[in-house]
Design a protein around this motif. Sequence first.
Motif, mmCIF file in Angstrom:
data_model
loop_
_atom_site.group_PDB
_atom_site.id
_atom_site.type_symbol
_atom_site.label_atom_id
_atom_site.label_comp_id
_atom_site.label_asym_id
_atom_site.label_seq_id
_atom_site.Cartn_x
_atom_site.Cartn_y
_atom_site.Cartn_z
ATOM 1 N N SER A 86 0.779 -1.051 0.172
ATOM 2 C CA SER A 86 0.166 -0.111 -0.169
ATOM 3 C C SER A 86 0.801 1.302 0.012
ATOM 4 O O SER A 86 1.945 1.341 0.527
ATOM 5 C CB SER A 86 -0.978 0.093 1.317
ATOM 6 O OG SER A 86 -0.120 0.097 2.332
ATOM 7 N N SER A 92 -6.189 11.177 2.261
ATOM 8 C CA SER A 92 -7.564 10.303 2.414
ATOM 9 C C SER A 92 -7.624 9.129 1.463
ATOM 10 O O SER A 92 -8.279 8.433 1.759
ATOM 11 C CB SER A 92 -8.673 11.232 2.018
ATOM 12 O OG SER A 92 -8.833 11.789 0.894
ATOM 13 N N THR A 93 -6.622 9.115 0.756
ATOM 14 C CA THR A 93 -6.455 7.904 -0.399
ATOM 15 C C THR A 93 -5.295 7.119 -0.318
ATOM 16 O O THR A 93 -4.254 7.715 -0.052
ATOM 17 C CB THR A 93 -6.983 8.429 -1.841
ATOM 18 O OG1 THR A 93 -5.676 9.309 -2.112
ATOM 19 C CG2 THR A 93 -8.261 9.163 -1.623
ATOM 20 N N MET A 94 -5.365 6.131 -0.944
ATOM 21 C CA MET A 94 -4.069 5.058 -1.041
ATOM 22 C C MET A 94 -4.415 4.195 -2.261
ATOM 23 O O MET A 94 -5.340 4.094 -2.810
ATOM 24 C CB MET A 94 -3.842 4.355 0.301
ATOM 25 C CG MET A 94 -5.017 3.247 0.578
ATOM 26 S SD MET A 94 -4.617 2.421 1.901
ATOM 27 C CE MET A 94 -5.243 3.480 3.320
ATOM 28 N N VAL A 96 -3.431 -0.096 -3.175
ATOM 29 C CA VAL A 96 -3.142 -1.266 -2.808
ATOM 30 C C VAL A 96 -3.167 -2.021 -4.025
ATOM 31 O O VAL A 96 -3.892 -2.252 -4.680
ATOM 32 C CB VAL A 96 -4.445 -1.794 -1.898
ATOM 33 C CG1 VAL A 96 -3.951 -3.063 -1.382
ATOM 34 C CG2 VAL A 96 -4.599 -0.890 -0.638
ATOM 35 N N TYR A 182 -5.047 6.581 8.409
ATOM 36 C CA TYR A 182 -6.307 6.836 7.801
ATOM 37 C C TYR A 182 -7.365 6.072 8.789
ATOM 38 O O TYR A 182 -6.760 5.070 9.453
ATOM 39 C CB TYR A 182 -6.328 5.743 6.470
ATOM 40 C CG TYR A 182 -5.331 6.189 5.495
ATOM 41 C CD1 TYR A 182 -5.843 6.910 4.426
ATOM 42 C CD2 TYR A 182 -4.012 5.916 5.497
ATOM 43 C CE1 TYR A 182 -4.812 7.460 3.490
ATOM 44 C CE2 TYR A 182 -2.934 6.499 4.690
ATOM 45 C CZ TYR A 182 -3.577 7.285 3.376
ATOM 46 O OH TYR A 182 -2.909 7.372 2.280
ATOM 47 N N LEU A 184 -10.735 4.130 9.836
ATOM 48 C CA LEU A 184 -11.603 3.092 9.157
ATOM 49 C C LEU A 184 -12.810 3.116 9.948
ATOM 50 O O LEU A 184 -12.705 3.213 11.243
ATOM 51 C CB LEU A 184 -10.983 1.772 9.143
ATOM 52 C CG LEU A 184 -9.670 1.648 8.505
ATOM 53 C CD1 LEU A 184 -9.063 0.129 8.616
ATOM 54 C CD2 LEU A 184 -9.838 2.101 6.876
ATOM 55 N N GLU A 187 -15.863 -1.920 8.830
ATOM 56 C CA GLU A 187 -15.204 -2.385 7.692
ATOM 57 C C GLU A 187 -15.032 -3.901 8.252
ATOM 58 O O GLU A 187 -14.767 -4.351 9.192
ATOM 59 C CB GLU A 187 -13.781 -1.774 7.466
ATOM 60 C CG GLU A 187 -13.687 -0.396 7.051
ATOM 61 C CD GLU A 187 -13.943 -0.596 5.350
ATOM 62 O OE1 GLU A 187 -14.180 -1.485 4.852
ATOM 63 O OE2 GLU A 187 -13.507 0.395 4.786
ATOM 64 N N THR A 216 -8.828 -4.529 4.393
ATOM 65 C CA THR A 216 -10.193 -4.528 4.281
ATOM 66 C C THR A 216 -10.622 -5.534 3.322
ATOM 67 O O THR A 216 -9.753 -6.158 2.205
ATOM 68 C CB THR A 216 -10.885 -3.151 3.737
ATOM 69 O OG1 THR A 216 -10.248 -2.660 2.485
ATOM 70 C CG2 THR A 216 -10.442 -2.340 4.779
ATOM 71 N N SER A 220 -9.331 -2.494 -0.508
ATOM 72 C CA SER A 220 -8.968 -1.195 -1.030
ATOM 73 C C SER A 220 -8.050 -0.568 -0.001
ATOM 74 O O SER A 220 -7.494 0.647 -0.237
ATOM 75 C CB SER A 220 -10.245 -0.534 -1.295
ATOM 76 O OG SER A 220 -11.063 -0.270 -0.086
ATOM 77 N N LYS A 221 -8.137 -1.004 1.156
ATOM 78 C CA LYS A 221 -7.418 -0.184 2.163
ATOM 79 C C LYS A 221 -6.413 -1.109 2.935
ATOM 80 O O LYS A 221 -6.934 -2.290 3.322
ATOM 81 C CB LYS A 221 -8.229 0.241 3.115
ATOM 82 C CG LYS A 221 -9.030 1.474 2.605
ATOM 83 C CD LYS A 221 -9.957 2.098 3.521
ATOM 84 C CE LYS A 221 -11.238 2.966 2.943
ATOM 85 N NZ LYS A 221 -12.320 1.918 2.535
#
Length: 240
Positions: A86, A92-94, A96, A182, A184, A187, A216, A220-221
Amino acid sequence: MIKKVIVGILTIGIFGCNSDQKKNNSNETYPDINIVGAMKNVMWKGELSGTIKLDTITNKKGLYGLGPESYLTGELLINNGQSYVSKVTSDSTMTVEKTFDVSAPFLVYANVTEWNEIELASNIKSIKDLERLVDEKTTEFKRPFAFKLIGKISKGVIHIQNLPQGTKVSSPKEAHQGQTNYELKDEEATIIGFFSTEHKGVFTHHDSNIHLHLITKDESKMGHLDELEIENMKLYLPKK
């Protein structure tokens, strides 16, 4: 006199062999866990380059592992034979990505194919609760070992290392420059962990016996897990 010298040399040789054997036996204390590099060497000595390329790990059956990416530019997770990296793209975004084409300055990994499933009691909510439970449930285990959790979290905080290119590191504070957190919420996730009471500064932090990475369900995270509130999860410990 010559006899005494010969006896002395032989004695040194025997003790030397025994000493080497003890060292080898010590290394074999953890036959099912592989530890490459050390967190403290990264944080305090600035050893940021890769000590292992993940694609050199040949046995990927039931493979689990975690560590940072080389030069602290991301986080790594191996979950049941699949490797993820990642990276920070914004606050706020990443991203993976699934890939073994990556290296790490330190990594702990193991192959586990059989698990014991444990329902978590309702009072097991936080990372500290989890650490205490894992310790209590594994007093007869060979340590260190890998474990995992699968289910739903109410809240969590993960981070990804994002060290600016060319940064020199000689302390944890410097190593964490660029780290992005980040939050969560609600989730479905899998958490991969490694437990040890003997590896603080090697693959766990100085104040903990566990190192956790979370991914997740939708993949996505993913990142290093810092805070956790469990809603409903199952704990999986390796069969010994």
